[in-house]
Design a protein around this motif. Structure first.
Motif, PDB file in Angstrom:
ATOM      1  N   VAL A 215     -36.526 134.455  72.597  1.00  0.00           N
ATOM      2  CA  VAL A 215     -35.187 134.019  72.190  1.00  0.00           C
ATOM      3  C   VAL A 215     -35.096 133.904  70.673  1.00  0.00           C
ATOM      4  N   LYS A 216     -33.947 134.332  70.142  1.00  0.00           N
ATOM      5  CA  LYS A 216     -33.599 134.089  68.738  1.00  0.00           C
ATOM      6  C   LYS A 216     -32.296 133.313  68.739  1.00  0.00           C
ATOM      7  N   MET A 217     -32.215 132.317  67.873  1.00  0.00           N
ATOM      8  CA  MET A 217     -30.993 131.539  67.779  1.00  0.00           C
ATOM      9  C   MET A 217     -30.715 131.191  66.324  1.00  0.00           C
ATOM     10  N   ALA A 218     -29.448 131.294  65.948  1.00  0.00           N
ATOM     11  CA  ALA A 218     -29.021 130.908  64.605  1.00  0.00           C
ATOM     12  C   ALA A 218     -27.770 130.047  64.739  1.00  0.00           C
ATOM     13  N   VAL A 219     -27.746 128.951  64.007  1.00  0.00           N
ATOM     14  CA  VAL A 219     -26.581 128.072  63.966  1.00  0.00           C
ATOM     15  C   VAL A 219     -26.147 127.973  62.513  1.00  0.00           C
ATOM     16  N   ARG A 220     -24.848 128.149  62.275  1.00  0.00           N
ATOM     17  CA  ARG A 220     -24.284 128.055  60.936  1.00  0.00           C
ATOM     18  C   ARG A 220     -23.101 127.103  60.975  1.00  0.00           C
ATOM     19  N   VAL A 221     -23.005 126.248  59.976  1.00  0.00           N
ATOM     20  CA  VAL A 221     -21.871 125.331  59.848  1.00  0.00           C
ATOM     21  C   VAL A 221     -21.210 125.604  58.504  1.00  0.00           C
ATOM     22  N   TYR A 222     -19.935 125.987  58.568  1.00  0.00           N
ATOM     23  CA  TYR A 222     -19.151 126.294  57.380  1.00  0.00           C
ATOM     24  C   TYR A 222     -18.046 125.253  57.219  1.00  0.00           C
ATOM     25  N   ASP A 223     -17.578 125.112  56.008  1.00  0.00           N
ATOM     26  CA  ASP A 223     -16.504 124.183  55.688  1.00  0.00           C
ATOM     27  C   ASP A 223     -15.511 124.923  54.803  1.00  0.00           C
ATOM     28  N   LYS A 224     -14.219 124.707  55.072  1.00  0.00           N
ATOM     29  CA  LYS A 224     -13.193 125.378  54.275  1.00  0.00           C
ATOM     30  C   LYS A 224     -12.099 124.382  53.914  1.00  0.00           C
ATOM     31  N   TYR A 225     -11.644 124.473  52.671  1.00  0.00           N
ATOM     32  CA  TYR A 225     -10.537 123.643  52.206  1.00  0.00           C
ATOM     33  C   TYR A 225      -9.232 124.412  52.387  1.00  0.00           C
ATOM     34  N   PHE A 226      -8.223 123.752  52.952  1.00  0.00           N
ATOM     35  CA  PHE A 226      -6.909 124.349  53.152  1.00  0.00           C
ATOM     36  C   PHE A 226      -5.903 123.645  52.255  1.00  0.00           C
ATOM     37  N   MET A 227      -5.376 124.389  51.277  1.00  0.00           N
ATOM     38  CA  MET A 227      -4.422 123.818  50.329  1.00  0.00           C
ATOM     39  C   MET A 227      -3.098 123.460  50.997  1.00  0.00           C
ATOM     40  N   ARG A 228      -2.690 124.240  52.019  1.00  0.00           N
ATOM     41  CA  ARG A 228      -1.374 124.036  52.614  1.00  0.00           C
ATOM     42  C   ARG A 228      -1.176 122.649  53.211  1.00  0.00           C
ATOM     43  N   ASN A 229      -2.270 122.002  53.633  1.00  0.00           N
ATOM     44  CA  ASN A 229      -2.139 120.631  54.142  1.00  0.00           C
ATOM     45  C   ASN A 229      -3.209 119.703  53.561  1.00  0.00           C
ATOM     46  N   SER A 230      -3.805 120.116  52.464  1.00  0.00           N
ATOM     47  CA  SER A 230      -4.807 119.313  51.756  1.00  0.00           C
ATOM     48  C   SER A 230      -5.862 118.741  52.698  1.00  0.00           C
ATOM     49  N   SER A 231      -6.465 119.627  53.474  1.00  0.00           N
ATOM     50  CA  SER A 231      -7.478 119.168  54.425  1.00  0.00           C
ATOM     51  C   SER A 231      -8.658 120.125  54.435  1.00  0.00           C
ATOM     52  N   ARG A 232      -9.686 119.732  55.159  1.00  0.00           N
ATOM     53  CA  ARG A 232     -10.861 120.555  55.344  1.00  0.00           C
ATOM     54  C   ARG A 232     -11.025 120.802  56.834  1.00  0.00           C
ATOM     55  N   ALA A 233     -11.578 121.953  57.164  1.00  0.00           N
ATOM     56  CA  ALA A 233     -11.892 122.275  58.551  1.00  0.00           C
ATOM     57  C   ALA A 233     -13.291 122.857  58.583  1.00  0.00           C
ATOM     58  N   SER A 234     -13.954 122.695  59.711  1.00  0.00           N
ATOM     59  CA  SER A 234     -15.305 123.224  59.838  1.00  0.00           C
ATOM     60  C   SER A 234     -15.336 124.341  60.874  1.00  0.00           C
ATOM     61  N   LEU A 235     -16.273 125.231  60.682  1.00  0.00           N
ATOM     62  CA  LEU A 235     -16.525 126.318  61.613  1.00  0.00           C
ATOM     63  C   LEU A 235     -18.003 126.286  61.961  1.00  0.00           C
ATOM     64  N   ASN A 236     -18.291 126.137  63.238  1.00  0.00           N
ATOM     65  CA  ASN A 236     -19.674 126.150  63.718  1.00  0.00           C
ATOM     66  C   ASN A 236     -19.892 127.457  64.468  1.00  0.00           C
ATOM     67  N   VAL A 237     -20.861 128.239  64.025  1.00  0.00           N
ATOM     68  CA  VAL A 237     -21.149 129.526  64.648  1.00  0.00           C
ATOM     69  C   VAL A 237     -22.577 129.492  65.183  1.00  0.00           C
ATOM     70  N   THR A 238     -22.715 129.835  66.464  1.00  0.00           N
ATOM     71  CA  THR A 238     -24.018 129.923  67.104  1.00  0.00           C
ATOM     72  C   THR A 238     -24.181 131.342  67.625  1.00  0.00           C
ATOM     73  N   VAL A 239     -25.316 131.958  67.312  1.00  0.00           N
ATOM     74  CA  VAL A 239     -25.622 133.298  67.788  1.00  0.00           C
ATOM     75  C   VAL A 239     -26.986 133.229  68.473  1.00  0.00           C
ATOM     76  N   ILE A 240     -27.027 133.670  69.743  1.00  0.00           N
ATOM     77  CA  ILE A 240     -28.257 133.607  70.534  1.00  0.00           C
ATOM     78  C   ILE A 240     -28.566 134.980  71.096  1.00  0.00           C
ATOM     79  N   ASP A 241     -29.796 135.447  70.875  1.00  0.00           N
ATOM     80  CA  ASP A 241     -30.274 136.697  71.462  1.00  0.00           C
ATOM     81  C   ASP A 241     -31.298 136.333  72.528  1.00  0.00           C
ATOM     82  N   SER A 242     -30.936 136.587  73.769  1.00  0.00           N
ATOM     83  CA  SER A 242     -31.815 136.247  74.895  1.00  0.00           C
ATOM     84  C   SER A 242     -32.707 137.414  75.305  1.00  0.00           C
ATOM     85  N   GLY A 243     -32.549 138.547  74.642  1.00  0.00           N
ATOM     86  CA  GLY A 243     -33.273 139.743  75.045  1.00  0.00           C
ATOM     87  C   GLY A 243     -32.455 140.597  75.991  1.00  0.00           C
ATOM     88  N   ARG A 244     -31.455 140.018  76.621  1.00  0.00           N
ATOM     89  CA  ARG A 244     -30.563 140.755  77.529  1.00  0.00           C
ATOM     90  C   ARG A 244     -29.206 141.001  76.884  1.00  0.00           C
TER      91      ARG A 244
END
Length: 115
Positions: A43-72
């Motif tokens: 198994v291979k697994m990668a987890v990434r957590v990104y953060d982005k600022y949005f000017m239109r509503n003066s807020s931040r949002a996060s993006l969590n990306v998980t990629v898993i290779d099970s061999g299949r």
């Protein structure tokens, strides 16, 4: 919260590199907060957590990306959260969906075959 998930066939490392590249191209204010990698003989697994600022509503949002290779196959999961600018209401104007759509578009552009 918004979520995108897909099982595909392809090279784990190339998929991860392309997702990372496309996510960074999606806006100047996006940054990689942290990452985690795991690999054993099956198994291979990668987890990434990104953060982005949005000017239109003066807020931040996060993006969590998980990629898993099970061999299949390779499983890709993207979850967007946050983006609200109120202590009481979580009204984000679509910030979470915008982030997960970046991942969905990247996967479509790669032309990966679904499982």
């Amino acid at each position: 919260m918004a979520k995108y998930e897909k099982c595909v066939h392809g090279d784990f490392n190339k998929i991860l590199e392309q997702l990372d590249e496309d996510i960074f191209k999606s806006g100047l204010s996006i940054e990689l907060v942290d990452k985690s990698n795991y690999e054993d003989e099956n198994v291979k697994m990668a987890v990434r957590v990104y953060d982005k600022y949005f000017m239109r509503n003066s807020s931040r949002a996060s993006l969590n990306v998980t990629v898993i290779d099970s061999g299949r196959g390779v499983f890709i999961s993207a979850i967007g959260a946050g983006g609200g600018n109120s202590a009481i209401f979580n009204f984000s104007l679509g910030a979470e969906s915008e982030l997960t759509e970046v991942v969905a578009n990247s996967v479509r552009r790669m032309g990966l075959k679904s499982e």
